[in-house]
Design a protein around this motif. Structure first.
Motif, PDB file in Angstrom:
ATOM      1  N   GLU A  25      -3.192   7.612   1.983  1.00 21.82           N
ATOM      2  CA  GLU A  25      -3.125   7.769   3.437  1.00 21.82           C
ATOM      3  C   GLU A  25      -1.963   6.982   4.034  1.00 21.82           C
ATOM      4  OE1 GLU A  25      -5.669   6.945   7.521  1.00 21.82           O
ATOM      5  OE2 GLU A  25      -6.760   6.973   5.617  1.00 21.82           O
ATOM      6  N   THR A  26      -1.762   5.763   3.583  1.00 23.46           N
ATOM      7  CA  THR A  26      -0.688   4.941   4.136  1.00 23.46           C
ATOM      8  C   THR A  26       0.672   5.563   3.850  1.00 23.46           C
ATOM      9  OG1 THR A  26      -2.077   3.002   3.804  1.00 23.46           O
ATOM     10  CG2 THR A  26       0.243   2.595   4.239  1.00 23.46           C
ATOM     11  N   THR A  27       0.834   6.100   2.653  1.00 23.55           N
ATOM     12  CA  THR A  27       2.087   6.779   2.307  1.00 23.55           C
ATOM     13  C   THR A  27       2.271   8.035   3.156  1.00 23.55           C
ATOM     14  OG1 THR A  27       2.031   5.896   0.057  1.00 23.55           O
ATOM     15  CG2 THR A  27       3.383   7.862   0.435  1.00 23.55           C
TER      16      THR A  27
ATOM     17  N   THR B  72     -10.594  10.299   5.964  1.00 25.96           N
ATOM     18  CA  THR B  72      -9.152  10.315   5.764  1.00 25.96           C
ATOM     19  C   THR B  72      -8.572  11.677   6.126  1.00 25.96           C
ATOM     20  OG1 THR B  72      -9.306   8.630   4.045  1.00 25.96           O
ATOM     21  CG2 THR B  72      -7.321  10.005   4.051  1.00 25.96           C
TER      22      THR B  72
ATOM     23  N   ARG C 182       1.144   8.627   6.188  1.00 27.41           N
ATOM     24  CA  ARG C 182       1.490   8.242   7.557  1.00 27.41           C
ATOM     25  C   ARG C 182       2.958   7.822   7.654  1.00 27.41           C
ATOM     26  NH1 ARG C 182      -2.849   6.587  11.164  1.00 27.41           N
ATOM     27  NH2 ARG C 182      -4.865   7.154  10.279  1.00 27.41           N
TER      28      ARG C 182
ATOM     29  N   GLN D 298      -6.326   4.537   1.216  1.00 22.66           N
ATOM     30  CA  GLN D 298      -5.490   3.348   1.183  1.00 22.66           C
ATOM     31  C   GLN D 298      -4.052   3.751   0.893  1.00 22.66           C
ATOM     32  OE1 GLN D 298      -7.456  -0.130  -0.421  1.00 22.66           O
ATOM     33  NE2 GLN D 298      -5.600  -0.678  -1.527  1.00 22.66           N
ATOM     34  N   CYS D 299      -3.663   3.824  -0.364  1.00 18.26           N
ATOM     35  CA  CYS D 299      -2.258   4.071  -0.672  1.00 18.26           C
ATOM     36  C   CYS D 299      -1.820   5.503  -0.377  1.00 18.26           C
ATOM     37  CB  CYS D 299      -1.980   3.681  -2.123  1.00 18.26           C
ATOM     38  SG  CYS D 299      -2.256   1.900  -2.372  1.00 18.26           S
TER      39      CYS D 299
ATOM     40  N   HIS E 137       0.803  -1.228   0.000  1.00 13.38           N
ATOM     41  CA  HIS E 137       0.000   0.000   0.000  1.00 13.38           C
ATOM     42  C   HIS E 137       0.834   1.275   0.000  1.00 13.38           C
ATOM     43  CE1 HIS E 137      -3.596  -2.314   0.313  1.00 13.38           C
ATOM     44  NE2 HIS E 137      -3.262  -2.831   1.481  1.00 13.38           N
ATOM     45  N   ASN E 138       1.860   1.376   0.840  1.00 14.32           N
ATOM     46  CA  ASN E 138       2.615   2.628   0.902  1.00 14.32           C
ATOM     47  C   ASN E 138       3.671   2.661  -0.199  1.00 14.32           C
ATOM     48  OD1 ASN E 138       5.536   2.344   2.018  1.00 14.32           O
ATOM     49  ND2 ASN E 138       4.331   0.903   3.249  1.00 14.32           N
TER      50      ASN E 138
END
Length: 195
Positions: free
Chosen positions: A119-121, A162, A123, A116-117, A87-88
């Motif tokens: 937000e994960t990136t 998000t 964080r 998903q990708c 994801h990131n």
């Protein structure tokens, strides 16, 4: 300080899925193109990230021909295209090294899927010490089923969730207009980079 624009998963794979008709921002390629043009004009680096699932047989399998940018988006000479498998955008690529080589400590994110990708990136970038901006209206997602099967969140609700989760914790939330107008986004107290 230069800010790197990181374009995440704005790729044909999503358009080929049956759920594309429920995407929150079907014009995302044009929105991202505006950000890319701006970044290039002010000398900010642009880095492209694609998601691949080799051997899956689906739209994210490189064999499908869909692991490519949406029409209207084209990397310029010297702009890296990184391919991730999670994801990131950091874990399975050399994104961090690419940013370090350029002396970048601030990143601006746009892409598909917001929660998903992107937000994960955001964080992970924050945890790595980067100043993070998410250009919310240059992201896109789909409605999301609730964990208990009782319904779904609309794409707008997913995007709002998000933004609420990231703002003041992991990222500053911006808009295309703020970026193009060079307006300085307001950072909530306690946000990364806030005084």
């Amino acid at each position: 300080m230069n800010t790197a624009l990181i374009v995440i998963d704005v790729q044909e794979s999503f358009r080929r899925q049956s759920r594309w008709d429920r995407i929150s921002n079907p014009g995302i390629a044009a929105d991202v193109a505006r950000l890319v043009e701006h970044a290039r004009a002010v000398g900010d680096p642009v880095l492209w990230v694609l998601h691949a699932e080799p051997g899956s047989g689906g739209a994210f399998d490189p064999e499908s021909g869909a692991v490519r940018l949406l029409d209207g988006l084209e990397p310029a000479a010297g702009e890296p295209v990184l391919v991730k498998r999670v994801h990131n955008a950091f874990t399975t690529t050399d994104l961090e090294q690419q940013l370090e080589r350029r002396g970048i400590r601030s990143v601006r994110l746009a892409g598909i899927r917001t929660e998903q990708c992107v937000e994960t990136t955001a964080r992970l970038a924050s945890d790595l010490g980067y100043r993070v901006e998410v250009v919310l209206d240059a992201t896109a997602t789909h409605p999301l089923a609730l964990h208990d099967g009782s319904g779904e969140l609309s794409a707008d609700e997913v995007i709002a969730r998000t933004a609420a989760a990231l703002a003041g914790r992991f990222a500053t939330i911006t808009t295309i207009a703020e970026v193009l107008g060079a307006a300085v986004p307001v950072e909530p107290a306690g946000a990364p980079g806030a005084a």
